[in-house]
Write a protein that holds these residues in place. Structure first.
Motif, mmCIF file in Angstrom:
data_model
loop_
_atom_site.group_PDB
_atom_site.id
_atom_site.type_symbol
_atom_site.label_atom_id
_atom_site.label_comp_id
_atom_site.label_asym_id
_atom_site.label_seq_id
_atom_site.Cartn_x
_atom_site.Cartn_y
_atom_site.Cartn_z
ATOM 1 N N GLN B 71 -68.272 5.103 -9.043
ATOM 2 C CA GLN B 71 -66.901 5.002 -9.547
ATOM 3 C C GLN B 71 -65.892 5.359 -8.472
ATOM 4 O O GLN B 71 -64.748 5.674 -8.772
ATOM 5 N N GLY B 72 -66.352 5.332 -7.217
ATOM 6 C CA GLY B 72 -65.396 5.432 -6.124
ATOM 7 C C GLY B 72 -65.268 6.794 -5.457
ATOM 8 O O GLY B 72 -64.469 6.945 -4.535
ATOM 9 N N VAL B 73 -66.032 7.782 -5.904
ATOM 10 C CA VAL B 73 -65.968 9.084 -5.234
ATOM 11 C C VAL B 73 -66.793 9.020 -3.951
ATOM 12 O O VAL B 73 -67.982 8.694 -4.005
ATOM 13 N N PRO B 74 -66.200 9.317 -2.802
ATOM 14 C CA PRO B 74 -66.985 9.258 -1.558
ATOM 15 C C PRO B 74 -68.110 10.299 -1.563
ATOM 16 O O PRO B 74 -67.934 11.414 -2.055
ATOM 17 N N MET B 75 -69.265 9.896 -1.056
ATOM 18 C CA MET B 75 -70.428 10.778 -1.041
ATOM 19 C C MET B 75 -70.126 12.087 -0.313
ATOM 20 O O MET B 75 -70.582 13.154 -0.721
ATOM 21 N N ALA B 76 -69.360 11.971 0.751
ATOM 22 C CA ALA B 76 -69.049 13.173 1.532
ATOM 23 C C ALA B 76 -68.236 14.178 0.716
ATOM 24 O O ALA B 76 -68.359 15.395 0.905
ATOM 25 N N ASP B 77 -67.426 13.694 -0.208
ATOM 26 C CA ASP B 77 -66.626 14.592 -1.046
ATOM 27 C C ASP B 77 -67.501 15.395 -2.000
ATOM 28 O O ASP B 77 -67.030 16.353 -2.626
ATOM 29 N N LEU B 78 -68.734 14.999 -2.135
ATOM 30 C CA LEU B 78 -69.665 15.713 -3.016
ATOM 31 C C LEU B 78 -70.635 16.565 -2.211
ATOM 32 O O LEU B 78 -71.642 17.040 -2.728
ATOM 33 N N GLY B 79 -70.371 16.690 -0.932
ATOM 34 C CA GLY B 79 -71.168 17.597 -0.115
ATOM 35 C C GLY B 79 -72.457 17.002 0.413
ATOM 36 O O GLY B 79 -73.267 17.726 1.008
ATOM 37 N N VAL B 80 -72.671 15.711 0.219
ATOM 38 C CA VAL B 80 -73.908 15.106 0.711
ATOM 39 C C VAL B 80 -73.848 15.045 2.234
ATOM 40 O O VAL B 80 -72.916 14.452 2.798
ATOM 41 N N PRO B 81 -74.800 15.658 2.906
ATOM 42 C CA PRO B 81 -74.731 15.762 4.370
ATOM 43 C C PRO B 81 -74.718 14.404 5.056
ATOM 44 O O PRO B 81 -75.308 13.442 4.562
ATOM 45 N N ARG B 82 -74.042 14.370 6.189
ATOM 46 C CA ARG B 82 -74.027 13.162 6.998
ATOM 47 C C ARG B 82 -75.104 13.233 8.070
ATOM 48 O O ARG B 82 -75.414 14.299 8.593
ATOM 49 N N VAL B 83 -75.634 12.068 8.390
ATOM 50 C CA VAL B 83 -76.664 11.974 9.416
ATOM 51 C C VAL B 83 -76.149 12.496 10.752
ATOM 52 O O VAL B 83 -76.857 13.180 11.499
ATOM 53 N N ASP B 84 -74.889 12.208 11.027
ATOM 54 C CA ASP B 84 -74.332 12.612 12.318
ATOM 55 C C ASP B 84 -73.763 14.024 12.282
ATOM 56 O O ASP B 84 -73.123 14.462 13.238
ATOM 57 N N GLY B 85 -73.991 14.716 11.198
ATOM 58 C CA GLY B 85 -73.490 16.078 11.114
ATOM 59 C C GLY B 85 -71.988 16.170 10.931
ATOM 60 O O GLY B 85 -71.416 17.264 10.964
ATOM 61 N N GLY B 86 -71.351 15.044 10.707
ATOM 62 C CA GLY B 86 -69.904 15.017 10.528
ATOM 63 C C GLY B 86 -69.477 15.785 9.282
ATOM 64 O O GLY B 86 -70.312 16.195 8.477
#
Lengths: 468, 468, 468
Positions: B71-86
Motif C-alpha cells: 500500500q505504498g509504505v517504503p520498506m526502509a520506513d519499516l526498519g527492513v535493513p538495506r543490503v548496502d547498509g544505507g
C-alpha cells in the motif's frame, strides 16, 4: 410470490443471515460506480427509447443467446446479425418466444438471477418466464419501454449510477461522449482508452489502424517515438472526454521491457505484417510496459484483461463475427509474464494497475501474492464467467487471506446489458456481505469492521481505484 | 470484549459448532510439535531478551511488512535493513506506529488472527491495534519483554513446545545448536539439513560453497563420489545435532536419475559456472534423488518445498535482499517431475518424503493421487500463503477423499516469527476440528473416529512423520 | 447404530437438510442408468456366484488396495496377481484380515462410504470393519454370496439397474454380450466401443492390433480408407451388441483435422513404429475427429476421457501390470486441443460428445465455457478421484453458473466394483440434492424447479445423453 427472494445469496444459518442482511442494508442504497463496461454511449447521447424486449434482453447479450445455441438453437434464429448481412430472424416477438421456451436452461446461473431481477424490479413482472407466459411478459415490457421514464437517461438515474465508464477503441471519434457532454445532461458517462486494435499486430487491419492513428494525431507512427507520441495524444483526448482509465485485452499477460531500438524494429515488422506469434506477443507486451509508463505521467489507471482465447469457433466467427459467446478462457501465467513490467514500474506507489483473470488458479497462486507485495497492483473483481455468487466466493476466499481487501478494486459489471447493471451490483454486494458475515461469525473479522469493509467493497474501493 | 473469539473458526451451525468445540478441547492441550521452521537457534542458545515490539513483530516478518509495502509504505520506513547498509528507520516506536496505523490492511487475513492471538494471550492486550492505541500497546508489550519470563526459553516452555526444528544451511557450523546442547537446558531444539546453497548451481557463490563443503568435510568435492561423500558427512553432523530431516527448496519439483558419469560431468559444468538453466534444474533434480537414497541409509526424513519464484522484483532484491515478501508461487508439475525419483525409491516403505506445494491445483490432481499410492510419500500441510483457515479447508477437501488422513504429515508452522507459533498451531487445530465436525455431521466420519483423527492431525502424525 | 447415517451428505442446517431430504426422497427410487463402466459382462452371461469377499471387495478394486499399498502393504500380500505368475497371497480370509486391519485408512474417503453402504444395505452388517470384526463380517458376506439371490443377475435386479454399459476393446469378440442376448435374460447389459489399442501408436502391440482389426473386418487396414472402414465395421458390430457409445482414453485431449494424405502417411509411420511422441499424439488426435465424424453417421455418443498419466511407477507396471492404482492425473488443456475437432463438427446439434476431466481447473476455465456454447458438447460427471461428495460439489459450483444443468450428462459410476454401483449412485444423488437445496435456500433456484432438476440429474440426463 416474488421472482427474487429478498434474502437471496445470504447464508442460510439464521444468525449469519441476519448479519448478512444487516450488512447489505447498509450498502444497498449506495450509488453505483460502474468503472468498466461496454454500454453504448449513443444511448445516453440520443436518449432514444430501447427498441423492443428482444433487442433489450436477447440479441446483443452473448451471455444469453449462447446458452440457447449450446442446446441447438441456431444463432440466426435469435436475431444475431450475420457478417454477410444474410437473413436472420427479425421479428422481436418470435425471438422472445424462443428465448422464453428455453428459459429453464438458465436455472442456477447468474443470468437467470439478473434477468429475474430486471423483470421484477424494473418491469414489475411477477410470473416466471416460460413458453406460456412469453407473450404476456413481452407485452408488459414493451409497454414500459414506450414510456419516457424508461429511456436511457431516466434509467441511468433510476439505477442510481454515479459514474459509468464505457470502452472505446483508440480510433474512436468519441462523438457520443462529446454529445453527452454538450447536452448539458448531468449523468456522468465517461470513456476508457482501449488501444487493442493499434497495439496488437494480430488484430485485423493492424497496419491500417496504426496509419489511421497517425493521421488522427498528426504523428509519424512509423517511428517508435512517433507511435508512442500518438498514443500519448489519444490518451489526452480520451482524458478530455472523461477517461480515468485505459484497458488492455491481450491473449496473455506477457510484458516486455526492451530497448527502444529493438521495439522500433519490432514495430516495423508488425507494420509489415511479418511478426511471428511470439513477436506479436512481445510487441503487445512491450506496449503494456509503455502504457504503464504513460500512466505514471498522465494518471490514467491501467486495466489488464488477459487470457481470453477469442473467437474459438471458426464458423461462428465467419458467420456472426466477434463477441458471440465463443470466447474461451485459457491458462494464464502472471508471475513470469508480468516481471518485466513490474521490474520497471511495479514499486511506484502512484501507479495503479488493475489485474483481471479468467484463470482462477492464479487468484491464490500468483495474483494475491503479487498484489499483496507490489504497490502498483490491485486485483480487479471476478470477471466474465466468474461474475457470480460462486465466482465471487472463490475470489474472496482465495485472495483475502493473502492480500486483504485493500489491494482489490471493488466491483465492475463489465456489461453491455444496461438493465443488468443494478442486478449485477446487487449480486456482488449480497455476495460480499455473505462472505463478510461468514468472517464475522467465525471470528475472523470484527462486526464493526465488517460494516466498514462492506461499504468499501460496494463503493469506496472502486471510486478510489479508478480515481472517480 | 476479547480480541479473539473463543469459538473462532468453528462452523456456525449450532450442533456442528458444539462438536467442533468438543473436538478442539481434546487437542488444545496437546504439546506443539514444530518440525519445520526458521526460528533462530541463537535465541535459545543465548536466551537474551527480545529487543523491542517492532523487532519482535514487524521488522523480521515479511508476512507483515509486505502488506504495508503493497500500500505504498517504503520498506526502509519499516526498519527492513538495506543490503548496502544505507539508512533505514531505526526507532522501534516509529516503526510500530506505522504498523499500527495500517493494521486495518490485515482484516480477514491469518496475520491479523496470529497477531491478535499473540497480543491477547501473550501480552494481555484487550484493545484493537490502531493509530490511537499504538503507543499504549507498545508500552505494554515492551514492559513484558523486559521480564525474564518473556525470554526465549521461558516462552518455549510456556508455548508447550515438545520439539522445534530450525533450518540451517549445509555449511553452517551449528554453533548455536551445540551451545543449546551444552547448556543443559531441557528444551528440544534441533536442526534440519538444508543444502540448497551447495546443490543449486544457480545459487550465489555455488562453486565457492561447494569448495567450502569440501574443506569442511575433507572430501574431494570436485569428484561426484567425493561430493556425495561430503553430503553424507554433513548429514551425519546435522544428525548429531538432532536433525531428523532434510529440506530442499527448489524452483521446480524436477528429479532425475542419471548415470554417475553423467552426473559427474554435470557437476563439473556446474562448478565451472557453465550450466544452462535446464542443466541446473537437472543437477538439482539429480540431487533430490541422491538425497532420497541417502535418506534410505541414514533415516533422515526428506522435505521437498518446490515452486517459489524467489525474489520476483529486481529492485527489492538489490536493495533489501532475499526473503522480503517478494517470492511468488508459480505453476508446479509433480506427476512428470517426480517420476525419476519415484521409479528409483518411491516404493520403499522405510523412506519418508514429505511434499509441499504452493500450487494448490496439484492437491487433488497430482499430490493426493501419488500420496495415496506410493509408500514413500506423505503430504506436508498447506504451506506459506495457504497456512490459513481457507487454505487448510481447501487442502483437506481436495486431498482427504483421495489419500485419506494417514498419508499426510500433520502441521508445520514454518515460521521465523516465534510468538506466532502457538497461534498458528491453534488455527490449524481449530480448522481441522471444524473440518472433522463437518464430516461427522454429514455422515462421512464416525464421531469416535473424529476424536482420534483430531489427535492424529494435531500431534501424532507430525511426530511420526518426522521421527520425533 | 447403522453403519451409514440416513441423512448423510445433506446440509447440516435444519431447513436445508429437510429440503435436501425431500428432494432425495423423490429420486431415490428411480432406476439406475449406468452408461459407462467396467463391469465384466461374463458375470451376467454365466451368472456364477462371486467367489469370496476378498475377490468381491479387495483384489480387483484399485481404489481399495492402493490405499493399503500407500502405507507399505505389498500388493502381492493383497492377492493382486503378478504379471509373471509369481506367488501372491491366495487365501481370501488372509487378504480380508489385512484389509480389515487397515480400514481406518479410508476414514473420510468415498471408498469408506461405498463399502459401508454395501456392507449394510447388501449384507446387513451393523458393525464397523476392523481387525476385531474381520472374521465375523467375512463369514456373513460369504454366507450371502452362496445364496442364489446374490448372483450377478439377481443383484442387477435388486440394484434397480435399467441399463448397464460395459467397455470392450475394438478387437473383443463380444462373446459374453452375445451370450447375454441369447440367454433370454431381460437385463439390459450393453457394450461400448473402446478403440484405444487400435488408435494409439504407443499402445503395446499397436501394429499387431491394427492387423488383427484388418483380419477381423476384412478391411485393408494399411490404407487410411481401409483403416477407417474397419472402424466403421466394428462400430456397427458393437452397435448390434447394444452399444450406444464409444469411449476414448487418451493421455491428452489433443485433436487434429488433417488432410487424408497426411493422415495416411502418419498411419504408415505408426504401423512401422516410427512415430515420435508428438506424432503419436497427433494420430490419436486425428482419430478423435474421425470418430466424431463417424458418430454423426451412426449416432454413437462419443466419450473423451483424457489426462491420465497411466502406469506412473515402472516397478508396479512390470510386476503387476496396468490399472493398479498408479495412474496419476496431469494438467490437461482443452481450449486449444479441441479446437480442430470443434471447428470440424462442434456446431452439429445432432452430435453428442461427452467430455471428462481429471484436471478440475478446466471445469470453470475451459469446459463449462465450451459446453455452454457448442451444441455438440456435454460435460460428463466428476471422474475417478473426483467421484465423491466434495468432487461433485466442486464440479457443480464450478460449472453450473456458466453452462447450467442441461449441458451436463448425468451420473456415471465408471466402476469395476459391481456392488458399489448403488452406493455410488446414492452418493451422487444425495450430493446433487444437497447442492440443489443450497441453491433453493439462497434464492438461486425455485423449489419446484429443484425437484425437476433432481430428477434430471439422477435419471433423465444420463438416459438422454447416452440415447438409452
Amino acid at each position: 410470490m416474488p421472482l427474487t427472494d429478498p434474502d437471496r445469496l445470504f447464508p442460510v444459518e439464521a444468525r449469519s443471515r441476519d448479519l448478512a442482511r444487516a450488512l447489505y442494508q447498509g450498502v444497498a442504497p449506495l450509488p453505483i460506480i460502474s468503472p468498466h463496461g461496454h454500454c453504448d454511449p449513443r444511448w445516453f447521447a440520443e436518449n432514444a427509447r430501447f427498441p423492443d424486449p428482444a433487442q433489450l434482453f436477447v440479441v446483443p447479450d452473448h451471455y444469453v443467446f449462447r446458452m440457447l445455441v449450446s442446446q441447438g438453437v441456431p444463432m440466426a434464429d435469435l436475431g444475431v446479425p450475420r457478417v454477410d448481412g444474410g437473413p436472420v430472424e427479425t421479428d422481436p416477438r418470435t425471438i422472445w418466444r424462443r428465448f422464453a421456451a428455453h428459459f429453464h436452461l438458465f436455472r442456477g446461473t447468474p443470468s437467470a438471477m439478473w434477468l429475474d431481477h430486471s423483470f421484477e424490479h424494473l418491469f414489475d413482472i411477477d410470473t416466471v418466464l416460460s413458453a406460456d407466459t412469453a407473450d404476456d411478459i413481452y407485452d408488459r415490457i414493451e409497454a414500459r419501454l414506450a414510456q419516457d421514464d424508461y429511456r436511457p437517461r431516466a434509467l441511468f438515474d433510476r439505477f442510481g449510477i454515479e459514474a459509468l465508464a464505457t470502452t472505446e477503441g483508440a480510433l474512436d471519434d468519441l462523438r457520443w461522449h462529446a454529445a453527452i457532454r454538450d447536452s448539458g445532461w448531468s449523468g456522468r458517462v465517461i470513456t476508457t482508452y482501449r488501444p487493442d486494435a493499434v497495439v496488437d499486430p494480430e488484430f485485423e487491419g493492424f497496419a491500417e489502424n496504426v496509419a489511421a492513428l497517425g493521421a488522427l494525431t498528426g504523428e509519424e507512427t512509423n517511428s517508435w517515438a512517433g507511435y508512442l507520441a500518438a498514443h500519448r495524444n489519444r490518451r489526452a483526448v480520451f482524458k478530455a472526454h472523461g477517461a480515468t482509465a485505459t484497458d488492455h485485452g491481450h491473449p496473455t499477460a506477457q510484458t516486455e521491457d526492451m530497448p527502444a531500438a529493438q521495439a522500433e524494429a519490432l514495430l516495423h515488422k508488425a507494420l509489415a505484417g511479418d511478426c511471428t506469434a511470439v513477436e506479436a506477443d512481445a510487441f503487445r507486451g512491450q506496449m503494456l510496459t509503455e502504457m504503464a509508463r504513460m500512466s505514471l505521467d498522465d494518471g490514467l489507471v491501467m486495466q489488464i484483461h488477459p487470457g481470453a482465447r477469442r473467437n474459438h469457433n471458426a464458423d461462428v466467427l465467419a458467420r456472426h463475427g466477434r463477441d458471440k459467446g465463443f470466447d474461451v478462457p485459457g491458462r494464464t501465467d502472471y508471475v513470469g509474464s508480468l516481471k518485466p513490467l513490474l521490474d520497471a514500474v511495479g514499486m511506484e506507489p502512484a501507479l495503479k494497475i488493475i489485474l483481471f483473470t479468467l484463470d482462477e488458479t492464479a487468484y491464490g497462486r500468483e495474483l494475491a501474492p503479487m498484489a499483496g507485495a507490489y504497490p502498483a497492483l490491485r486485483l480487479g473483481p471476478p470477471w466474465w464467467f466468474f461474475d457470480s455468487y460462486e465466482g465471487i466466493k472463490r475470489f474472496r476466499t482465495a485472495t483475502t487471506e493473502t492480500c486483504g481487501f485493500y489491494n482489490t478494486a471493488g466491483f465492475n459489471d463489465d456489461t453491455r446489458a444496461f438493465c443488468s447493471i443494478p442486478a449485477r451490483h446487487d449480486v456482488a454486494r449480497r455476495s460480499d456481505c455473505a462472505y463478510l458475515a461468514e468472517l464475522v461469525m467465525t471470528g475472523r473479522l470484527r462486526e464493526a469492521d465488517a460494516h466498514e469493509v462492506a461499504h468499501d467493497l460496494s463503493y469506496r474501493l472502486a471510486k478510489n481505484a479508478y480515481n472517480l
